[in-house]
Design an enzyme around this catalytic site. Structure first.
Site, PDB file in Angstrom:
ATOM      1  N   ALA A  32       0.834  -1.200   0.000  1.00  0.00           N
ATOM      2  CA  ALA A  32       0.000   0.000   0.000  1.00  0.00           C
ATOM      3  C   ALA A  32       0.867   1.247   0.000  1.00  0.00           C
ATOM      4  CB  ALA A  32      -0.927   0.008   1.213  1.00  0.00           C
ATOM      5  N   CYS A  33       0.490   2.203  -0.833  1.00  0.00           N
ATOM      6  CA  CYS A  33       1.132   3.519  -0.819  1.00  0.00           C
ATOM      7  C   CYS A  33       0.034   4.560  -0.888  1.00  0.00           C
ATOM      8  CB  CYS A  33       2.131   3.677  -1.966  1.00  0.00           C
ATOM      9  SG  CYS A  33       1.406   3.674  -3.621  1.00  0.00           S
ATOM     10  N   ASP A  34       0.404   5.807  -0.982  1.00  0.00           N
ATOM     11  CA  ASP A  34      -0.575   6.880  -0.906  1.00  0.00           C
ATOM     12  C   ASP A  34      -1.611   6.799  -2.021  1.00  0.00           C
ATOM     13  OD1 ASP A  34      -1.490   9.262   0.402  1.00  0.00           O
ATOM     14  OD2 ASP A  34      -0.763  10.390  -1.314  1.00  0.00           O
TER      15      ASP A  34
ATOM     16  N   SER B 228       3.946   1.294  -4.616  1.00  0.00           N
ATOM     17  CA  SER B 228       3.399   0.024  -4.139  1.00  0.00           C
ATOM     18  C   SER B 228       3.345  -1.007  -5.262  1.00  0.00           C
ATOM     19  CB  SER B 228       2.001   0.230  -3.544  1.00  0.00           C
ATOM     20  OG  SER B 228       1.104   0.720  -4.513  1.00  0.00           O
TER      21      SER B 228
ATOM     22  N   ILE C  47      -3.628   3.245   0.201  1.00  0.00           N
ATOM     23  CA  ILE C  47      -3.668   2.925   1.623  1.00  0.00           C
ATOM     24  C   ILE C  47      -5.068   3.085   2.212  1.00  0.00           C
ATOM     25  CG2 ILE C  47      -3.140   5.214   2.566  1.00  0.00           C
ATOM     26  CD1 ILE C  47      -1.060   3.710   4.366  1.00  0.00           C
TER      27      ILE C  47
END
EC number: 2.7.1.197
Length: 471
Positions: A388-390, A396, A421
């Site tokens: 997960a990333c922004d 990600s 995320i």
């Protein structure tokens, strides 16, 4: 001191969450923005292939299509498709109630529509008689959507329009005074704190689109996506760095400059925070160069790849855009080289800087024993691993691809995927995030086993995880 650090970390998480929400309304619709940008660059009177008929698409797309998509996405983020429909309906009110592209209004009315229909459904849950569910569902959405549209048309639209015009006038004044380069004093540190998507898609893009609709281009599209500052820092690490940082820099350069995933260079700055000055110097000099050449883009380039920048560059602006990128690269490289060559501890590498970095970031270091995970143990049976990333599209995806290949070579049949995320699936057994985002991930999915990494491109945690899964 500990209390202050916890407050700082909590505040940062809240800012990241708000920024992620803003960018979450724009990012899924980037394809539509690019389509509008291509049509604009090609067919307007000053474009590459002027065409009066095709140019008629430009106005309706920016006036109706793009704000409606933002409104729908904002409502859907709150309450799935039902929220999206009400959000898009409410957005129509601010569109008609204003004479400028209503992106800011869409970012208000979309989530508001989704929120109100969600609250209504919660209030009537279990109170509707059998057989009337569809009637109540359809009419409640229609009535709430209609009322919000009227309110937006008469009240919200004019107010937001006035705010948008004030902001646009402020930006024009800053540009006229040649002060725009100073914006990078705030943009570059914000990027490293993982606010890059919020800054670009939540603030600069809506203002830039309004500017581009009037003039055919906007310099605001170049402020955050410019790959020059990050490229210069990575080049400096490649030539003057040590250990893992030096070894991983060439791969990071390709991913950053050609792939447009700027998050890849953030750890290199965070491990030596003084390098934020190199990023600022590169950003300021790059924007100054863009200003001198009167350069701009027709739409937001996403991701921030050099290819995306060139694709969104209008006729006659290529020299200015390339000059700005090159100057930013050269300046950030020069400043970063000075700091790297004069550093006392040249042996420090990117895998050993975690504890120091987190102290500087104002949060307790929990990465050293992340796989031990003092609060939890790794699940006995793992079916899904989620990166997960922004935004869920860049870093990600890169990390998921690397781990997926390692899993296949190890003979492990485990699903590895990536997401934003704020959209973590409930069935995720293991969640892998950059350590600056782990707090948010734990809040979103507290039952999962969480792993923090400092660098998605080259983390020893992947191999450690595979060994644990083999047992």
């Amino acid at each position: 001191m500990t209390h202050t650090s916890e407050n700082q970390a909590g505040f940062r998480v809240k800012i990241q969450r708000f920024g992620s929400y803003l960018s979450g309304m724009i990012m899924p619709n980037i394809g539509a923005f690019i389509a509008w940008g291509i049509i604009t660059a090609l067919f307007i009177p000053t474009g590459w292939l002027p065409n009066e008929t095709f140019a008629k698409l430009v106005g309706p797309m920016i006036t109706y299509l793009l704000p409606l998509l933002i409104g729908y996405t904002g409502g859907k983020m709150i309450y799935d498709v039902r929220g999206g429909v009400v959000g898009a309906t409410a957005t129509m009110g601010v569109i008609v109630g204003s004479d400028i592209p209503m992106f800011l209004g869409a970012m208000i009315m979309g989530p508001l529509g989704g929120y109100l229909i969600k609250k209504f459904d919660q209030q009537i849950q279990g109170k509707v008689k059998q057989g009337f569910e569809m009637l109540v569902n359809n009419f409640s959405a229609g009535i709430i959507g209609g009322l919000l549209t009227l309110a937006a048309f008469k009240g919200v639209g004019p107010v937001v329009s006035a705010i948008s015009k004030t902001l646009a006038a402020g930006v024009e004044k800053i540009v006229d005074l040649h002060l725009l380069p100073l914006a990078n004093i705030f943009i570059e540190p914000g990027k490293v704190l993982f606010l890059n998507n919020a800054i670009n898609h939540g603030i600069l893009s809506p203002l830039g689109i309004e500017q581009a609709a009037k003039t055919g281009k906007s310099i605001l599209f170049l402020l955050e996506p410019n790959p020059g500052p990050g490229l210069g820092i990575l080049l400096a690490y490649w030539l003057f760095g040590k250990g893992m940082a030096k070894q991983s820099a060439p791969g990071a350069i390709i991913i950053h400059f050609l792939g447009g995933i700027h998050e890849i260079y953030f750890p290199y700055v965070l491990m030596r925070p003084i390098l934020i000055l190199a990023a600022i110097a590169g950003g300021v000099s790059g924007v100054l160069t863009f200003t001198i050449f009167d350069a701009g883009l027709v739409a937001v380039p996403s991701p921030g790849s050099i290819f995306a920048l060139l694709a969104m560059t209008p006729k006659g602006n290529y020299l200015g855009v390339l000059a700005g990128v090159l100057v930013a690269t050269a300046v950030s490289f020069f400043v970063a080289s000075i700091f790297l060559k004069s550093a006392k501890n040249n042996e420090e590498d990117i895998t050993k800087a975690t504890e120091k970095m987190q102290q500087l970031k104002g949060k307790k270091s929990d990465v050293v024993a992340v796989l031990k995970n003092e609060e939890k143990v790794i699940p006995a049976k793992v079916k899904k691993i989620v990166f997960a990333c922004d935004a869920g599209m860049g870093s990600s995806a890169m990390g998921a691809s690397i781990l997926r290949n390692k899993m296949q070579k190890a003979g492990l049949n485990i699903e590895v995927t990536n997401t934003a995320i704020n959209q973590l699936p409930e069935d995720a057994d293991i969640v892998i995030t950059h350590q600056n985002l782990t707090d948010r991930a734990k809040e979103k999915l507290p039952k999962a086993f969480h792993i923090s990494v400092e660098n998605f491109l080259n983390s020893p945690k992947y191999d450690e995880l595979i060994e644990m899964l083999k047992k």
